[in-house]
Design a protein around this motif. Structure first.
Motif, PDB file in Angstrom:
ATOM      1  N   LEU A 124       0.844  -1.197   0.000  1.00  0.00           N
ATOM      2  CA  LEU A 124       0.000   0.000   0.000  1.00  0.00           C
ATOM      3  C   LEU A 124       0.879   1.247   0.000  1.00  0.00           C
ATOM      4  O   LEU A 124       1.871   1.330   0.714  1.00  0.00           O
ATOM      5  CB  LEU A 124      -0.937  -0.019   1.212  1.00  0.00           C
ATOM      6  N   GLN A 125       0.498   2.218  -0.856  1.00  0.00           N
ATOM      7  CA  GLN A 125       1.298   3.442  -0.993  1.00  0.00           C
ATOM      8  C   GLN A 125       0.741   4.591  -0.166  1.00  0.00           C
ATOM      9  O   GLN A 125       1.453   5.531   0.125  1.00  0.00           O
ATOM     10  CB  GLN A 125       1.310   3.894  -2.458  1.00  0.00           C
ATOM     11  N   HIS A 126      -0.562   4.533   0.121  1.00  0.00           N
ATOM     12  CA  HIS A 126      -1.184   5.682   0.785  1.00  0.00           C
ATOM     13  C   HIS A 126      -1.472   5.388   2.254  1.00  0.00           C
ATOM     14  O   HIS A 126      -2.112   4.373   2.565  1.00  0.00           O
ATOM     15  CB  HIS A 126      -2.510   6.036   0.090  1.00  0.00           C
ATOM     16  N   ALA A 127      -1.040   6.289   3.115  1.00  0.00           N
ATOM     17  CA  ALA A 127      -1.337   6.154   4.548  1.00  0.00           C
ATOM     18  C   ALA A 127      -2.842   6.215   4.789  1.00  0.00           C
ATOM     19  O   ALA A 127      -3.336   5.700   5.794  1.00  0.00           O
ATOM     20  CB  ALA A 127      -0.635   7.266   5.326  1.00  0.00           C
ATOM     21  N   THR A 128      -3.571   6.807   3.832  1.00  0.00           N
ATOM     22  CA  THR A 128      -5.028   6.906   3.978  1.00  0.00           C
ATOM     23  C   THR A 128      -5.727   5.574   3.684  1.00  0.00           C
ATOM     24  O   THR A 128      -6.918   5.444   3.918  1.00  0.00           O
ATOM     25  CB  THR A 128      -5.591   7.989   3.038  1.00  0.00           C
ATOM     26  N   SER A 129      -4.981   4.598   3.115  1.00  0.00           N
ATOM     27  CA  SER A 129      -5.533   3.240   2.976  1.00  0.00           C
ATOM     28  C   SER A 129      -5.291   2.546   4.307  1.00  0.00           C
ATOM     29  O   SER A 129      -4.207   2.019   4.567  1.00  0.00           O
ATOM     30  CB  SER A 129      -4.853   2.479   1.833  1.00  0.00           C
ATOM     31  N   PRO A 178     -11.083   9.308   3.911  1.00  0.00           N
ATOM     32  CA  PRO A 178     -11.263  10.245   2.792  1.00  0.00           C
ATOM     33  C   PRO A 178     -10.682  11.634   3.048  1.00  0.00           C
ATOM     34  O   PRO A 178     -10.525  12.428   2.116  1.00  0.00           O
ATOM     35  CB  PRO A 178     -12.782  10.314   2.636  1.00  0.00           C
ATOM     36  N   GLN A 179     -10.344  11.930   4.290  1.00  0.00           N
ATOM     37  CA  GLN A 179      -9.725  13.213   4.653  1.00  0.00           C
ATOM     38  C   GLN A 179     -10.454  14.424   4.080  1.00  0.00           C
ATOM     39  O   GLN A 179      -9.826  15.386   3.619  1.00  0.00           O
ATOM     40  CB  GLN A 179      -8.264  13.232   4.205  1.00  0.00           C
TER      41      GLN A 179
END
Ligand code: ADP
Ligand code: MG
Length: 346
Positions: free
Chosen positions: A28-33, A46-47
């Motif tokens: 996973l590349q996104h901390a939001t995942s 979703p910030q």
């Protein structure tokens, strides 16, 4: 199908084994995942962004032919077509899920190849693979990808926002994917009849357009840089004519496309001629180019003028003026979603 020499049956691995194998390759590349593969559902943050969601399904025998499409390319394309739809909303793709229906004629190695292509596209477009579903199919392969992207509310672009006199603009060039398909189909037919090896030499560009299309995420980034927000946008999956009509109808306007302005690569042009096809018709009706078609206010013309990635090909009109193609002599022809009969052979 797969050209790998070893063959591991899917049954040897089982569904859970296969999912574990896939999960082990995903980073996973996104901390939001927050949660990817491995629970009942994925979780993301979703910030505060608006979320866009889109699904595209590819069915063997309908959308692809494994006789000439390598599985790695197919996986790449399955992701790209979804990323393209997210970009067409002026949104940034962030996450995908992948649902597969597989028959046991596919060995594990074939699935590895498919995921290699999908994960390469994920890397190239900055997308996290966060989940999916796997089931069996009696014979064919079905791949359904869902993509989730995000945008600030004020950046979202719909098909419906075009105004009369807005300029109609397209990225890249058109008709290449269609001509690539024509070459592949021709060589397949020759192979069936004579057993002759395919002669694909000299067709690199159009074959790549067909087999390994790219989504124009770079154009979304260009809009940010140029501080241009399109008034309406759509991606070109079914052909320029069809998509221009969609934009006009959704926006309650008409459209005019100037034939001589349509960007066509020289290799597309030449191959169309060799096939006794009209290059403009291939660009108008060919499909699968995955370029972006959008409208901008005339006041924004100075900002986009001369940019090599985009071409102004026409403008919007009032609804009563209809959807028209202006030919090289200035004659008007009604745009049709499938204009083959009228324009095909000249
Ligand atoms: P469930 O039965 O609860 O739907 P599954 O066993 O189908 O759960 O899936 C387990 C996990 O593996 C989930 O996180 C799901 O998203 C993921 N997954 C299943 N199939 C795939 C696939 N083909 N590609 C990626 N992830 C998958
Ligand atoms: Mg499931």
């Amino acid at each position: 199908m797969s050209e790998t020499t070893s063959r591991t049956e899917l049954s040897a691995l089982g569904e859970f084994g296969l999912i574990e194998r896939i999960a082990s390759r995903v980073q996973l590349q996104h901390a939001t995942s927050i949660k990817g593969i491995g629970d009942d559902a994925a979780v993301f943050d979703p910030q505060g962004f608006h979320q866009v969601v889109t699904t595209d399904m590819l069915v063997e025998g309908v959308h692809f032919d494994l006789g000439y499409v390598p599985l790695k390319h197919l996986g790449y394309k399955a992701v790209v077509v979804n990323v393209s739809d997210v970009c067409a909303m002026n949104a940034t793709p962030k996450r995908i899920t992948v649902a597969l229906a597989l028959s046991n004629r596919f060995p594990v190695e074939a699935i590895d190849e498919l995921y290699e292509g999908m994960l390469l596209a994920c890397k190239n477009y900055g997308v996290d693979l966060v989940g999916g579903d796997t089931c069996s199919s009696p014979s064919g392969l079905v791949i359904s990808v869902t993509a989730i992207g995000e945008a600030r509310k004020e950046d979202l672009v719909y098909r419906s926002g075009a105004k009369d006199n807005d300029l109609l603009v397209v990225s890249g060039d058109l008709g290449g994917a269609y001509m690539g398909l024509q070459v592949l189909e021709r060589e397949k037919a020759v192979f069936k009849e004579t057993g002759a090896q395919p002669d694909l030499a000299g067709h690199d560009y159009i074959l790549e357009r067909q087999l390994k299309p790219e989504a124009r995420k770079d154009i979304i980034e260009l809009f940010r840089k140029l501080e241009v927000k399109p008034t309406a946008m759509i991606d070109i999956s079914d052909g320029l004519a069809s998509e221009a009509i969609h934009l006009a109808r959704s926006s309650g306007s008409g459209v005019r496309i100037y034939d001589e302005k349509i960007p066509i690569d020289p290799s597309t042009y030449k191959t169309a001629r060799d096939f006794d096809l009209d290059p403009s018709t291939c660009a108008l009706n060919g499909g699968e180019d995955y370029e972006l078609l959008f409208t901008i206010a005339q006041a924004d013309y100075e900002k986009v003028k001369g940019n090599p990635s985009i071409t102004v090909i026409g403008h919007m009109t009032d609804k009563a003026s209809g959807c028209m193609l202006v030919d090289k002599q200035g004659g008007l022809h009604e745009l049709r979603a499938q204009g083959w009969d009228a324009f095909l052979r000249k």
